[in-house]
Design a protein around this motif. Structure first.
Motif, PDB file in Angstrom:
ATOM      1  N   SER A  49      -3.220 -23.443   2.577  1.00 49.54           N
ATOM      2  CA  SER A  49      -2.417 -22.136   2.733  1.00 49.54           C
ATOM      3  C   SER A  49      -2.895 -21.329   4.097  1.00 49.54           C
ATOM      4  O   SER A  49      -1.938 -20.782   4.833  1.00 49.54           O
ATOM      5  N   GLN A 104      -1.319 -21.510   7.614  1.00 50.19           N
ATOM      6  CA  GLN A 104      -0.058 -20.664   8.091  1.00 50.19           C
ATOM      7  C   GLN A 104      -0.566 -19.690   8.991  1.00 50.19           C
ATOM      8  O   GLN A 104       0.614 -19.090   9.838  1.00 50.19           O
ATOM      9  N   THR A 163      -0.349 -19.916  14.012  1.00 50.44           N
ATOM     10  CA  THR A 163       1.132 -19.951  14.263  1.00 50.44           C
ATOM     11  C   THR A 163       1.462 -20.813  15.643  1.00 50.44           C
ATOM     12  O   THR A 163       2.395 -20.822  16.041  1.00 50.44           O
ATOM     13  N   TRP A 192       5.791 -21.602   3.354  1.00 53.65           N
ATOM     14  CA  TRP A 192       5.230 -21.138   4.488  1.00 53.65           C
ATOM     15  C   TRP A 192       5.233 -22.289   5.723  1.00 53.65           C
ATOM     16  O   TRP A 192       5.159 -21.695   6.873  1.00 53.65           O
ATOM     17  N   SER A 199       7.686 -22.013   8.334  1.00 50.78           N
ATOM     18  CA  SER A 199       7.559 -20.721   9.362  1.00 50.78           C
ATOM     19  C   SER A 199       6.683 -21.208  10.589  1.00 50.78           C
ATOM     20  O   SER A 199       6.603 -20.121  11.499  1.00 50.78           O
TER      21      SER A 199
END
Length: 982
Positions: A330, A333, A336, A355, A358
């Motif tokens: 995780s 994420q 970016t 996620w 995104s």
């Protein structure tokens, strides 16, 4: 006066024009002006050319004619003011392991005359017959030396360390044994910025890190695949200028070094295939420049994720093939800025987290080869920058989401090998940029119309095999694309031939296996094959005759499992793989094999099995020396195996099963030392089993001589075959005892997996490895064909011969054996007491012998045993109690003096069968004893009458041995019963 002034002005103008023109001539080498290059340098180039091999005549402009300006020659760059040669660009193109228009030969020392040369590029050539010249170390004006991938061999000369002006040095290689003794000579190259030693053998250069650490100007360091096995300690890091570091492909097998992550200006880091394990070390400095990191194919841990990663503006991150498990990390994420994320080839077993959708800067998302499950969220449509999406080889289910149509930038989409269901939705047709689409190996179904493809004008590669889809198009449909690769195996296209294919003129790979086409191959189709390199039309209902496979560049043709008739077609000699099996081809094979005696064939795999081919095995194998796999089984071939088959030095697999071949095996076959599989079963071969099989064919894994006329002893040399895991000598006329050295057949004793011969082919830039072997074996009382799991099979069958003596105890050392059949021989003595050591046995047959004594108690250890036959021996006593033995059928034990379950004969307390009782008939006391002569006469009469009438008819039939032994034993049993009661 005025006239004089005009003359003066005119002269000035002429001189000015002449000066300007002469200057232009200096720059551009206009013919007619004095040559710009120096004569000594021109002569040096001509001498250099004389020793070069130039098969493409690329240096045709290099001529010795007076007035020829070498500054205008191909690859030559001169200083536009001094005329000295500054640069030589003599590199060649290189692709797919092939040199194109490359130079070769020798490097003439005349290059030393080019005193002002600072740029020398000889990359991508073929100097495999020479070494890097040591005189290069005297060309001290060089700032740029590129010898990359030019096949130089031997030791890199230390004199290159004299090139103190070098900024760029590329000595990388792919196809030669280029090596160094040490790297101390590099320490003198203080101005070096780029150093590429990729694939150079640095195994002796233990000083590699200390030396390169002394180069303060180094910007790029590439030492990939250099056979390095350790990273020395580095107290102080001096790589202050280093931007690119590539150590991939070495076998460090250690924790990841901490100093790597203290290089402050590092932008690109490649550490794939290094054997690193454990966590990623923390960073002692504030690194913010890293943009690309490749840690693929290691065993690193992300628990915990290094905190300094969160400060990076990663653009590309690859953690491919690191055995990572659980959920997708995780922490990713937070990255970016990622444009490329590769988590493929791991063991992630979660659903795809929300996620992930995104990361809207992603251009490449690679998740192949995990165990991801669940459905794809509609949020996939948020990744509008995505160009490459690979989700293949997971367990994703559900329909293809409609929001996939929002990915308008998508170029490559691979969702193959999942569990997608439903129909092929029309939003796929909205992906106008698609060049590669792979939806194969899913559960998609329904009708696909031409509408889906109407906007896919850029589509080049479409793979959709193994779905339940039907293509419906109008008769005159013209696809908007020109495909290079099309795979629609298992689609429903037929029964008519898809006419739209004739407009696909750029196809290189075409696979339409199992598409229900029922037709002849149309004439126009063969026009397509001129550019094909892969063709698969197998498992259809194609019929008719094929005169000629017109396919110049094609390397693979699979027309197997159809209904073709007539003679075998003429095939191009350049073909690599050909499958014409499981059809109705007929006629002699002579013309196919011997029609072009003056032209060698390149075929490595040939399948002609299961046809109606006739004639003798051809005697022109000297033209087929590339053959590795030859399948001619289940035809009507006759005659001997010719001596010329000994020319097949690359042969790994020979299948001649179920023909009408006879005679002795030619000794020339001992030259075929690469043979791994020999199946000659179901023929009429005679003589003894050749001794050379054990001595010369050391790679043998399968030896099947079943149902022939071989006689004599099994030669002890067979014990040399340590790779042998399938031995079938059943239904011959072999005699003698089982060689006690059989315990040396180590592949039958080794519980580890075997390595089977594979063939490889390249398609669409991907190397595909395929197991092409099969074997037909009789086990558990029935005939079975093995292919995909053949490498796991360990098997021995010596049944239906005339072998005698005791079963050697050494046979029980074959711990990996799964099937053992010694039935219908004349073996005596006891069943080996250690038979229970063979714990992998699934099938065991000792029936129809003369074994005596009790069944060994160790047989209860055979927990995998599902087929046992000990019938018709002289075994006595109680059947050992075990779950496995008591579940077997009674027929496994009949014809012995045994008692206990599963038989209905109970044992006495001491394990002996109770004596039989004599029952009267209730009428007059008439008993079996009183009728002994009736039963005796019945047995003798049957025995005599049967053999007088039918014995002569069976004497030459292959199954006569089995039948005669069976009948003899029946009569003997009847006789023993009668005598017992008498």
């Amino acid at each position: 006066m005025e006239r004089s002034m005009r003359v003066v002005l005119l002269l000035i103008r002429v001189l000015a024009i002449a000066t300007i023109t002469f200057g232009i001539g200096l720059c551009n080498g206009i013919p007619g002006w004095p040559p710009l290059c120096k004569e000594s340098e021109r002569q040096a180039l001509m001498m250099f050319k004389q020793d070069l091999e130039d098969p493409a005549n690329r240096l045709s402009s290099w001529v010795a004619e007076e007035g020829s300006d070498c500054c205008s020659w191909t690859g030559v760059v001169c200083d536009h003011i001094t005329g000295h040669i500054h640069e030589l660009h003599l590199n060649s193109s290189y692709s797919d392991g092939v040199f194109y228009a490359s130079f070769g030969g020798k490097i003439n020392p005349s290059l030393l005359s080019l005193k002002h040369l600072n740029f020398l590029d000889l990359s991508n050539n073929d100097f495999s017959t020479t070494r890097i010249p040591s005189f290069f170390g005297s060309m001290t004006s060089l700032t740029h030396l590129n010898l990359g991938n030019s096949a130089f061999g031997g030791v890199i000369p230390h004199k290159l360390g004299n090139l103190s002006s070098l900024r760029y040095l590329n000595l990388s290689t792919f196809h030669s044994n280029l090596k160094v003794e040490n790297l101390q000579w590099i320490s003198g190259l203080s101005l070096l910025k780029h150093l590429d030693l990729g694939y150079v053998n640095l195994s002796k250069a233990s000083d590699w890190l200390q030396v390169t650490n002394t180069l303060p100007s180094l910007v790029e360091l590439i030492m990939s695949d250099c056979e390095l096995d350790q990273i020395p300690p580095l107290p102080t890091t001096n790589f202050t200028s280093l931007v690119v570091l590539d150590l991939s492909g070495n076998s460090f097998n250690s924790l990841m070094p901490r100093w790597v992550f203290s290089i402050k200006n590092l932008v690109s880091l490649h550490l794939s295939f290094c054997g690193f394990h454990g966590p990623i070390p923390g960073s002692s400095q504030n690194i913010t420049s890293l943009r690309e990191i490749d840690l693929s194919h290691n065993s690193i841990s992300l628990d915990p994720m290094p905190k300094w990663w969160f400060n990076q503006k990663f653009l590309e991150l690859s953690l491919e093939a690191n055995q990572l498990t659980g959920q997708l990390p995780s922490s990713i994420q937070n990255m970016t800025s990622l444009t490329s994320l590769n988590l493929g080839g791991n063991e992630f077993n979660s659903t795809i987290p929300e996620w992930l959708y995104s990361l809207n800067n992603l251009e490449s998302l690679i998740l192949y080869g995990n165990a991801l499950r669940g459905e794809i969220s509609s949020s996939i449509g948020n990744l509008k920058s995505l160009r490459h999406f690979d989700l293949s080889g997971n367990s994703i289910s559900g329909p293809i989401p409609m929001s996939l149509g929002n990915l308008s930038s998508l170029v490559e989409l691979d969702i193959s090998g999942n569990q997608f269901n439903g129909t092929l939705i029309e939003v796929i047709g909205e992906l106008k940029m698609l060049t590669d689409l792979d939806i194969s190996y899913n559960s998609l179904e329904g009708v696909v119309s031409e509408v889906i493809f109407s906007n896919l004008k850029k589509l080049k590669r479409f793979s959709a095999q193994d779905n339940s889809l039907t293509l419906k198009t109008s008769r005159g449909w013209l696809p908007p694309f020109q495909l290079e690769s099309l795979q629609l195996d298992s689609w429903r296209l037929g029964p008519e031939w898809p006419m739209w294919l004739q407009k696909q003129t750029q196809l290189k790979k075409l696979s339409l296996s199992g598409t229900r086409i029922s037709s002849t191959i149309p004439t126009w189709f063969w026009n397509l094959t001129f550019q094909l390199d892969y063709l698969n039309l197998s498992h259809n209902q194609l019929y008719g005759e094929i005169q000629n496979i017109v396919a110049a560049p094609v390397s693979v043709v699979d027309l197997g499992s159809n209904q073709f008739t007539g003679a075998l077609p003429i095939v191009p000699t350049s073909l690599d793989r050909l499958d014409l099996s499981n059809s109705s081809f007929s006629g002699s094979v002579f013309h196919f094999f011997c029609g072009r005696r003056d032209e060698p064939y390149q075929l490595s795999i040939l399948h002609l099995e299961n046809n109606h081919l006739t004639g003798k095995v051809p005697d022109c194998w000297m033209n087929w020396t590339s053959l590795g796999f030859l399948h001619l089984e289940n035809n009507n071939l006759t005659g001997n195996v010719p001596m010329s088959m000994g020319y097949l030095l690359n042969l790994q697999s020979l299948h001649l099963r179920n023909n009408h071949l006879y005679g002795e095996l030619p000794h020339s076959l001992e030259n075929c030392t690469m043979l791994s599989v020999v199946d000659l079963s179901g023929n009429g071969f005679v003589g003894s089993i050749p001794i050379w099989m054990g001595k010369s064919l050391s790679e043998l894994q399968v030896l099947n001589l079943r149902s022939n006329e071989f006689e004599g002893d099994i030669p002890s040399e067979i014990c040399y075959l340590k790779s042998l895991q399938i031995l079938d000598l059943a239904r011959n006329k072999l005699s003698g005892t089982i060689p006690r050295c059989f315990h040396n057949l180590s592949a039958m004793a080794d519980l580890s997996e075997s390595v089977w011969p594979t063939m490889f082919s390249q398609s669409d830039g991907i190397m595909e490895f395929t197991n092409v072997e099969n074997a037909v074996l009789v086990t558990k009382g029935r005939e079975m064909e093995y292919n995909k799991i053949l490498e796991f099979v360990k098997f021995m069958d010596l049944s239906c011969n005339f072998m005698y003596g005791e079963i050697p105890e050494e046979l029980t050392d074959l711990l990996a054996l799964q099937s053992l059949n010694l039935s219908n021989n004349r073996f005596t003595g006891r069943i080996p007491s250690k038979i229970g050591n063979m714990a992998q046995l699934e099938s065991l047959d000792f029936s129809m012998n003369q074994l005596d004594g009790e069944i060994p108690q160790s047989m209860t250890n055979l927990t995998f045993l599902s087929h046992l036959n000990l019938s018709y021996n002289n075994l006595t006593g109680r059947i050992p109690k075990s779950t496995q033995l008591q579940l077997l059928d009674q027929s496994s034990f009949v014809g012995n003096e045994l008692c206990g379950a599963p038989l209905h004969k109970n044992c006495s307390p001491n394990g002996v069968i109770p004596p039989p009782t004599v029952e009267q008939d209730g009428g007059g006391g008439y008993s079996l004893l009183e009728d002994k002569w009736f039963y005796m006469s019945l047995g003798v009469g049957f025995f005599t009458g049967f053999w007088i009438v039918l014995g002569s008819l069976l004497v030459n039939m292959p199954w006569s041995i089995l039948l005669s032994q069976l009948l003899n034993r029946i009569v003997l049993k009847m006789y023993h019963v009668i005598v017992e009661y008498v």
